[in-house]
Design a protein around this motif. Structure first.
Motif, PDB file in Angstrom:
ATOM      1  N   ARG A 106       0.835  -1.205   0.000  1.00  0.00           N
ATOM      2  CA  ARG A 106       0.000   0.000   0.000  1.00  0.00           C
ATOM      3  C   ARG A 106       0.868   1.253   0.000  1.00  0.00           C
ATOM      4  O   ARG A 106       0.557   2.246  -0.658  1.00  0.00           O
ATOM      5  N   ASP A 107       1.979   1.214   0.740  1.00  0.00           N
ATOM      6  CA  ASP A 107       2.899   2.351   0.736  1.00  0.00           C
ATOM      7  C   ASP A 107       3.472   2.577  -0.666  1.00  0.00           C
ATOM      8  O   ASP A 107       3.617   3.720  -1.113  1.00  0.00           O
ATOM      9  N   ALA A 109       2.027   1.811  -3.479  1.00  0.00           N
ATOM     10  CA  ALA A 109       0.952   2.370  -4.308  1.00  0.00           C
ATOM     11  C   ALA A 109       0.823   3.873  -4.086  1.00  0.00           C
ATOM     12  O   ALA A 109       0.740   4.647  -5.035  1.00  0.00           O
ATOM     13  N   ARG A 110       0.815   4.291  -2.835  1.00  0.00           N
ATOM     14  CA  ARG A 110       0.703   5.726  -2.544  1.00  0.00           C
ATOM     15  C   ARG A 110       1.906   6.498  -3.080  1.00  0.00           C
ATOM     16  O   ARG A 110       1.764   7.612  -3.580  1.00  0.00           O
ATOM     17  N   ALA A 111       3.095   5.887  -2.959  1.00  0.00           N
ATOM     18  CA  ALA A 111       4.305   6.567  -3.439  1.00  0.00           C
ATOM     19  C   ALA A 111       4.279   6.769  -4.945  1.00  0.00           C
ATOM     20  O   ALA A 111       4.891   7.707  -5.466  1.00  0.00           O
ATOM     21  N   GLY A 113       1.514   7.376  -6.575  1.00  0.00           N
ATOM     22  CA  GLY A 113       0.359   8.202  -6.897  1.00  0.00           C
ATOM     23  C   GLY A 113      -0.933   7.444  -7.075  1.00  0.00           C
ATOM     24  O   GLY A 113      -1.909   7.997  -7.576  1.00  0.00           O
ATOM     25  N   LEU A 115      -4.036   6.152  -5.480  1.00  0.00           N
ATOM     26  CA  LEU A 115      -4.830   6.265  -4.259  1.00  0.00           C
ATOM     27  C   LEU A 115      -6.037   5.333  -4.274  1.00  0.00           C
ATOM     28  O   LEU A 115      -6.516   4.914  -3.228  1.00  0.00           O
ATOM     29  N   LYS A 117      -8.152   1.910  -4.685  1.00  0.00           N
ATOM     30  CA  LYS A 117      -7.806   0.550  -4.270  1.00  0.00           C
ATOM     31  C   LYS A 117      -8.916  -0.410  -4.669  1.00  0.00           C
ATOM     32  O   LYS A 117     -10.012  -0.373  -4.123  1.00  0.00           O
ATOM     33  N   ASP A 122      -4.745  -3.342  -7.366  1.00  0.00           N
ATOM     34  CA  ASP A 122      -3.722  -3.901  -6.475  1.00  0.00           C
ATOM     35  C   ASP A 122      -2.824  -4.886  -7.208  1.00  0.00           C
ATOM     36  O   ASP A 122      -1.609  -4.934  -6.978  1.00  0.00           O
TER      37      ASP A 122
END
Length: 332
Positions: A106-107, A109-111, A113, A115, A117, A122
């Protein structure tokens, strides 16, 4: 099988965009799989498409057969029993794969861009993560260790129930309820003892586990519970560098610094059950062994809190255990 092709250049809602131009670029050979109880969502970078298959033995066997012979690397989140069938099938087919902590995925994915899910997104994120971070392939499962892990997990469940019942007993004033709680506690004591015997038998049935247990028991503070916990939950023990093995257990202090600020070093993440077992081992080792007692007292005399000193001792015990298994030499 629900087959749904999906191209890399489709809209952002279909997957992450991680390059400066807003386009995901994944070379062939990386496969991300999002795992749930009933199905697997897969993204195959080799053909740029997504699909969903059932999380069952037949569907997994068909999937692995399609992947067999291809130069692929599969990445999926560690989901306990839900990924067990996939792990076994990939290992049997000699297909390289790795499992990643869901929080880390998840980190990532956020890094990049991403957001949104969904299962499909995924899977695409995991494929990109496999390419970007190149995680080390998972070690091949040991059936004996898997059996030990199942027994250890069941024992932990019963111990947790016993703790809850003891808490209820301390607050109970009704004689009938108290009698029922006492009867349940007696049953739990017997079942925990029975699973202790199962754990001993499963360790004794494997020459490798038996040898490793003997080596770990030579370390002060390591009783049967701590030994079984490390054997079941730390298969990497003896294979990694000291810093990496400590980080894996969540016993490596991390810096919290920014600019002129210097924060307190903190441990984080890692395998809590391993950490708990090592904490109890540290309590025993600090009392029983002069070397470890001196280490603990030196930290206390330097003004460190008792809990911090015990955590440092737990980390030291883990590093000793790692060295003992790496060298196959008993503690002296």
């Amino acid at each position: 099988m629900d087959y749904q092709p999906e191209q890399l250049h489709e809209a952002d809602r279909n997957g992450p965009r991680i390059t400066g131009t807003g386009t995901m670029i994944i070379t062939p050979g990386f496969i991300g799989i999002d795992i749930s109880k009933h199905h697997l969502d897969l993204f195959d970078s080799g053909c740029g498409r997504s699909e969903r298959v059932a999380n069952g033995s037949e569907a997994i066997a068909a999937l692995v057969e399609r992947l067999r012979g291809r130069d692929v690397f599969v990445l999926f989140e560690a989901t306990g029993r839900y990924d067990a069938a996939l792990r076994r099938a990939l290992a049997a087919a000699a297909i390289r794969f790795a499992r990643v902590n869901p929080a880390r995925a998840r980190d990532f994915a956020r890094a990049t861009g991403v957001l949104a899910k969904t299962d499909r997104i995924d899977a695409r994120v995991l494929a990109a993560m496999a390419q970007s971070l190149a995680p080390a392939p998972a070690q091949q499962d040991c059936p004996e260790r898997e059996a030990l892990l199942a027994a250890h997990r069941r024992r932990d469940q019963l111990v947790q129930q016993r703790q809850q019942e003891r808490a209820r007993r301390s607050e109970c004033a009704d004689p009938d309820l108290l009698a029922d709680i006492e009867a349940h506690l007696d049953w739990l004591d017997r079942r925990i003892a029975a699973w202790d015997a199962v754990i001993r038998d499963r360790i004794a049935a494997s020459h490798r586990l038996q040898r490793h247990a003997r080596l770990l028991r030579s370390i002060p503070g390591f009783g049967p519970v701590a030994t079984a916990t490390l054997l079941a939950l730390m298969p990497e023990l003896g294979e990694l560098a000291p810093g990496k093995i400590a980080a894996l257990a969540g016993l490596a202090p991390f810096n919290v610094d920014s600019g002129q600020s210097r924060g307190t070093r903190r441990i984080k993440a890692g395998r809590k059950r391993v950490r708990d077992a090592l904490y109890m081992a540290a309590l025993a080792a600090g009392r029983a062994n002069p070397r470890f007692h001196t280490f603990y007292r030196r930290l206390r005399d330097a003004g460190k809190p008792a809990k911090l000193a015990l955590i440092a001792l737990a980390r030291k015990l883990l590093i000793v255990a790692n060295a003992v298994l790496r060298t196959q030499t008993q503690f002296r």
